[in-house]
Design a protein around this motif. Structure first.
Motif, PDB file in Angstrom:
ATOM      1  N   CYS A 219       0.705  -1.067   0.080  1.00 35.51           N
ATOM      2  CA  CYS A 219      -0.001   0.086  -0.077  1.00 35.51           C
ATOM      3  C   CYS A 219       0.957   1.195  -0.044  1.00 35.51           C
ATOM      4  O   CYS A 219       1.768   1.229   0.985  1.00 35.51           O
TER       5      CYS A 219
ATOM      6  N   SER B  50       0.691  -4.790   3.167  1.00 31.99           N
ATOM      7  CA  SER B  50       0.602  -5.613   1.970  1.00 31.99           C
ATOM      8  C   SER B  50      -0.709  -5.422   1.566  1.00 31.99           C
ATOM      9  O   SER B  50      -1.781  -5.249   2.344  1.00 31.99           O
ATOM     10  N   LEU B  51      -0.734  -5.616   0.401  1.00 34.15           N
ATOM     11  CA  LEU B  51      -2.084  -5.499  -0.437  1.00 34.15           C
ATOM     12  C   LEU B  51      -2.401  -7.015  -0.956  1.00 34.15           C
ATOM     13  O   LEU B  51      -1.738  -7.852  -1.201  1.00 34.15           O
ATOM     14  N   THR B  52      -3.748  -7.026  -0.916  1.00 37.03           N
ATOM     15  CA  THR B  52      -4.297  -8.358  -1.433  1.00 37.03           C
ATOM     16  C   THR B  52      -5.485  -8.172  -2.339  1.00 37.03           C
ATOM     17  O   THR B  52      -6.336  -7.294  -2.121  1.00 37.03           O
TER      18      THR B  52
ATOM     19  N   TRP C 180      -7.834  -4.048  -4.649  1.00 37.03           N
ATOM     20  CA  TRP C 180      -6.826  -4.317  -3.891  1.00 37.03           C
ATOM     21  C   TRP C 180      -6.935  -3.535  -2.570  1.00 37.03           C
ATOM     22  O   TRP C 180      -7.131  -2.429  -2.359  1.00 37.03           O
ATOM     23  N   ARG C 181      -6.634  -4.275  -1.472  1.00 37.14           N
ATOM     24  CA  ARG C 181      -7.068  -3.803   0.082  1.00 37.14           C
ATOM     25  C   ARG C 181      -5.644  -4.263   0.889  1.00 37.14           C
ATOM     26  O   ARG C 181      -5.372  -5.265   0.915  1.00 37.14           O
ATOM     27  N   CYS C 182      -5.672  -3.224   2.044  1.00 35.80           N
ATOM     28  CA  CYS C 182      -4.734  -3.509   3.019  1.00 35.80           C
ATOM     29  C   CYS C 182      -5.311  -3.672   4.215  1.00 35.80           C
ATOM     30  O   CYS C 182      -6.699  -3.398   4.348  1.00 35.80           O
TER      31      CYS C 182
ATOM     32  N   SER D 290      -8.133   0.974  -0.242  1.00 38.56           N
ATOM     33  CA  SER D 290      -8.569   0.150  -1.299  1.00 38.56           C
ATOM     34  C   SER D 290      -8.255   0.795  -2.630  1.00 38.56           C
ATOM     35  O   SER D 290      -8.254   2.007  -2.691  1.00 38.56           O
ATOM     36  N   TYR D 291      -7.997  -0.257  -3.532  1.00 35.69           N
ATOM     37  CA  TYR D 291      -7.416   0.524  -5.000  1.00 35.69           C
ATOM     38  C   TYR D 291      -8.114  -0.511  -6.059  1.00 35.69           C
ATOM     39  O   TYR D 291      -7.826  -1.767  -5.825  1.00 35.69           O
TER      40      TYR D 291
ATOM     41  N   LEU E  38      -1.829   2.763  -8.289  1.00 34.69           N
ATOM     42  CA  LEU E  38      -0.987   3.172  -6.880  1.00 34.69           C
ATOM     43  C   LEU E  38      -0.399   4.353  -6.718  1.00 34.69           C
ATOM     44  O   LEU E  38       0.501   4.366  -5.856  1.00 34.69           O
TER      45      LEU E  38
END
Length: 271
Positions: free
Chosen positions: A7, A13-15, A21-23, A28-29, A39
């Motif tokens: 992030c 870390s992002l998942t 994509w969230r941390c 969120s992205y 990002l």
């Protein structure tokens, strides 16, 4: 595929969950329909549309698709094949010409560029979704600490501190730069005074944290038609550095012979 995205706000870390994509801190992205994620957050931007212009990106795509720099692309793959790299980031990936070739030999590959238009093209062309495409900045690589085996940068900036941060202890750096006489005839036609490139300066800039392992000189004699010549000019910084009258004279040529010359360096991260 093991994902190592970070992030850009809180560095967690992002998942990827349902195309977002969230941390752990709930930043969120959204993943765009083309398959990339942006990002490059506002607080890290220095202009509204950073990086190459859409015109430069389109011109480079046409030029490279015609196969003119294929010898460099093949040499990059040959070097990577001997290293058995499993995870990497391509910094300044552009529209993905070299990245896509790297993806054939690297299973976990992240590509980042500051130019949104370039990443859009790259992600759209990646029909197999082999690469994680990111709009971002090399100044803050969107990757976790010591998570990758290799960083690559082809004709792009070398964020030394960030590359050292994201590389594992036995990491590698692969760099392509213009060799001394790269596009010399074109530069002679565009400028009153021309200096040879000095690729060796990259070696001293990267020492002592990176140690040179091997280097390659790739030379290509190109014969360009008028449109290919225009594309070559448009994809380089010479497009806006050259005087308009000199550029117009050169672009009026029906044919133009020129030599492309590249240096490819492989460095190892010093323990």
């Amino acid at each position: 595929m093991t994902l190592n995205l970070m992030c850009p706000v809180c560095r967690e870390s992002l998942t990827l969950q349902d195309k977002t994509w969230r941390c752990s801190n709930r930043h969120s992205y959204d993943q765009a329909k083309q398959g990339y994620v942006n990002l490059h957050v506002v607080q890290h931007k220095h202009s509204k549309s950073p990086g190459d212009t859409p015109e430069a990106v389109t011109a480079r795509r046409r030029f490279l698709t015609a196969g003119f720099y294929q010898s460099l692309q093949q040499e990059i793959v040959a070097v990577l094949q001997q290293l058995n790299i499993q995870s990497a980031i391509d910094i300044g990936c552009g529209e993905g010409y070299y990245t896509q070739a790297m993806a054939e030999v690297i299973p976990d590959l992240i590509a980042v560029d500051i130019a949104k238009s370039a990443v859009q093209i790259a992600a759209k062309q990646d029909t197999q979704k082999q690469v994680v495409w990111v709009v971002g900045t090399g100044a803050i690589l969107p990757v976790q600490d010591q998570s990758l085996q290799l960083c690559s940068s082809f004709f792009s900036p070398l964020p030394k501190v960030e590359m050292l941060r994201v590389l594992k202890s036995k990491g590698y750096l692969l760099v392509a730069t213009p060799a001394s006489l790269h596009l010399y005839a074109m530069r002679e036609a565009l400028f009153d005074q021309v200096k040879v490139h000095e690729p060796e300066k990259f070696i001293s800039q990267l020492q002592p944290e990176f140690e040179l392992i091997e280097q390659h000189l790739i030379t290509d004699d190109l014969s360009l038609n008028q449109q290919q010549l225009k594309d070559l000019i448009a994809m380089t910084p010479y497009a806006w550095k050259a005087k308009a009258d000199k550029r117009a004279v050169l672009e009026a040529r029906d044919q133009f012979k020129i030599q492309a010359q590249f240096c490819l360096y492989l460095f190892g991260k010093v323990q």
